[in-house]
Scaffold this active site. Structure first.
Site, short mmCIF file in Angstrom:
data_model
loop_
_atom_site.label_atom_id
_atom_site.label_comp_id
_atom_site.label_asym_id
_atom_site.label_seq_id
_atom_site.Cartn_x
_atom_site.Cartn_y
_atom_site.Cartn_z
N TRP A 325 0.84 -1.20 0.00
CA TRP A 325 0.00 0.00 0.00
C TRP A 325 0.87 1.25 0.00
O TRP A 325 0.52 2.26 -0.61
CB TRP A 325 -0.91 -0.01 1.24
CG TRP A 325 -1.75 1.23 1.40
CD1 TRP A 325 -3.00 1.45 0.89
CD2 TRP A 325 -1.39 2.43 2.11
NE1 TRP A 325 -3.45 2.71 1.25
CE2 TRP A 325 -2.49 3.33 1.99
CE3 TRP A 325 -0.28 2.83 2.82
CZ2 TRP A 325 -2.48 4.59 2.57
CZ3 TRP A 325 -0.27 4.09 3.40
CH2 TRP A 325 -1.35 4.96 3.27
N HIS A 326 2.03 1.18 0.68
CA HIS A 326 2.88 2.35 0.81
C HIS A 326 3.59 2.72 -0.49
O HIS A 326 3.99 3.88 -0.66
CB HIS A 326 3.91 2.13 1.93
CG HIS A 326 3.36 2.30 3.30
ND1 HIS A 326 2.72 1.29 3.98
CD2 HIS A 326 3.34 3.38 4.13
CE1 HIS A 326 2.32 1.74 5.16
NE2 HIS A 326 2.69 3.00 5.28
N GLY A 327 3.80 1.79 -1.37
CA GLY A 327 4.49 2.17 -2.60
C GLY A 327 4.76 0.99 -3.51
O GLY A 327 4.82 -0.16 -3.09
N PHE A 486 2.21 8.62 -1.22
CA PHE A 486 1.52 7.35 -1.06
C PHE A 486 0.03 7.47 -1.31
O PHE A 486 -0.66 6.50 -1.36
CB PHE A 486 1.77 6.79 0.35
CG PHE A 486 3.23 6.63 0.68
CD1 PHE A 486 4.09 6.09 -0.23
CD2 PHE A 486 3.71 7.06 1.90
CE1 PHE A 486 5.45 5.94 0.06
CE2 PHE A 486 5.05 6.91 2.21
CZ PHE A 486 5.92 6.35 1.29
#
Length: 486
Positions: A325-327, A486
């Site tokens: 989800w963060h990257g 993000f």
């Protein structure tokens, strides 16, 4: 629009005056003003992406109304998956398209087949990961009949786009924030003052701690081949304070700003670096995201109720998905997997809920055992942050391997930090002061929530002005909030 910019310093008072002095008598006008202000706030960055927020808002609004009328289970599932596919489809395209294409090319190249599919020069819309999850919480809760769908489109649009937390959270649940748009807001002086106090502390975290720590972290990470392990470890520590000051600072400003308009947002950070194990850390770090994944992914997968294999599987799924989800980079996936490895022994030993209280509650100092546990937890967290910050997997592993080499015993010198605005001693002093205030305020919602409230007014205001002066005096080079990407 950045919270720590002149633009926002002008924008906020204008919206505040219109909100409380011009539209205060009519709730619908207040909500409409919030929608307009939120679209201006977001469009200040790039107005073209307003269409994404609007489209997502319309789809989920219609899906919510349709779910209320539909009793057929199959059709209800189709409606739910329509919302999921639209929202995650946008997120997947803008955030992960090039990642999958590039790894697809690499996989075929490894097998000896050269292919040349096209990658796209895609601009990632700011905050898409946050408002996507926020709208999904609405649809899923309506589908599960935990929430009545709204018929007020303006209130729903205000919920989706609420500018204080639009770009980097907290990721609000519809059942918490949406009902607040139905009720008349009355200006509360004490609530507004508390909001200003939290904004002040958030700005201190961001401008004084995060932005200055970023200079040291960037210098070291960008030139990691030139430094011994001791300096690399310090670089990771600087990044740990950068990301905490940056992200929790944003959350403080967002929550404080919302209070100015009569709204209560959920807490997003609860002094995570005072955690005594990694399970406690994840209960205190980015709470809105952790609880979102817990409620909408981990529990539906079975949580920790099943056998050994299911517990291990679900733990790795939740952390790896959180990392992804963060990257769109393997470094984030490894970061998530590493945290799963940290967490798993506690879960299997049924000690993941050991530390539910506040460390050294109602005491000035922790016990020696608590202090050691906090240091160990912070240490393993710092190592994990290397993967979060590194450019790629190779960089991360070479960085960590140097930390664990004999060069970790090399004493740092002042000349190692040439090029930073602050002297290393000044930076360490600021971090020390920051940790002190955080420790003294750890039993409250934010560090200075109760500090000085019983002091005489001159002393209390002297403290606030001292924080304000520190923001202007020690303020580092203006940098975007980390989580904007993000």
């Amino acid at each position: 629009m950045l919270f720590n910019s002149i633009d926002f310093a002008i924008f906020l008072p204008i919206v505040f005056v219109f909100y409380w002095f011009i539209t205060a008598k009519k709730l619908s006008l207040q909500n409409l003003l919030i929608v307009i202000a939120s679209y201006v706030f977001y469009g200040w960055w790039d107005w073209r992406f307003l269409s994404l927020i609007l489209f997502s808002t319309v789809v989920d609004y219609i899906v919510g109304l349709s779910l209320e009328k539909q009793e057929n289970i199959t059709k209800r599932k189709i409606l739910l998956w329509t919302s999921i596919c639209v929202n995650l489809g946008f997120l997947g395209f803008f955030k992960y398209y090039n990642f999958f294409v590039e790894n697809f090319i690499s996989a075929f190249s490894f097998l000896g087949h050269e292919i040349s599919p096209n990658t796209l020069n895609i601009v990632l819309p700011v905050g898409i990961s946050f408002y996507t999850f926020q709208t999904l919480s609405y649809t899923i809760d309506v589908y599960k009949r935990k929430l009545e769908p709204t018929k007020d489109f303006i209130a729903f649009a205000a919920f989706v786009s609420f500018f204080p937390q639009l770009i980097a959270g907290p990721i609000e649940r519809a059942k918490n924030l949406l009902p607040q748009f139905y009720n008349k807001r009355v200006f509360d002086y004490h609530k507004a003052v508390d909001g200003l106090r939290q904004i002040l502390w958030g700005l201190f975290k961001k401008v004084v701690i995060a932005d200055n720590a970023a200079e040291f972290a960037n210098l070291i990470f960008n030139n990691s081949d030139s430094y011994p392990g001791s300096i690399l470890f310090l670089g990771a520590v600087f990044f740990a304070f950068q990301i905490y000051g940056d992200f929790s600072g944003y959350s403080d400003i967002a929550i404080g700003t919302a209070r100015l308009f009569g709204f209560d947002l959920m807490r997003n950070f609860a002094f995570p670096y005072f955690s005594r194990d990694i399970a406690e850390f994840w209960r205190r770090w980015h709470i809105s995201l952790s609880t979102w994944f817990r409620d909408y992914l981990y529990i539906p997968l079975g949580g920790s109720r099943g056998g050994l294999w299911m517990k291990i599987r679900n733990t790795f799924i939740i952390f790896i998905v959180s990392g992804f989800w963060h990257g769109a980079n393997w470094t984030f996936i490894v970061w998530g997997a590493l945290n799963a490895i940290y967490f798993l022994p506690l879960l299997l030993a049924k000690k993941n809920r050991t530390h539910l209280d506040i460390v050294a509650q109602e005491k000035l100092l922790p016990t020696a055992k608590e202090a050691i546990r906090m240091l160990v937890t912070f240490g393993v967290t710092v190592i994990a942050w290397v993967f979060f910050r590194a450019e790629n997997i190779t960089h991360a592993f070479s960085y960590v391997s140097e930390i664990f080499s004999k060069s970790i015993l090399t004493l740092p010198k002042g000349s190692d930090f040439l090029g930073t605005a602050l002297h290393p001693f000044t930076m360490f002093s600021l971090i020390g002061i920051f940790i002190l205030f955080e420790w003294l305020g750890r039993e409250h919602q934010y560090a200075i929530s109760q500090l000085g409230l019983k002091w005489k007014r001159p002393f209390r205001y002297a403290f606030y002005y001292a924080v304000l002066i520190a923001i202007f005096w020690f303020g580092g080079k203006e940098q975007e909030f980390i989580y904007f990407q993000f």
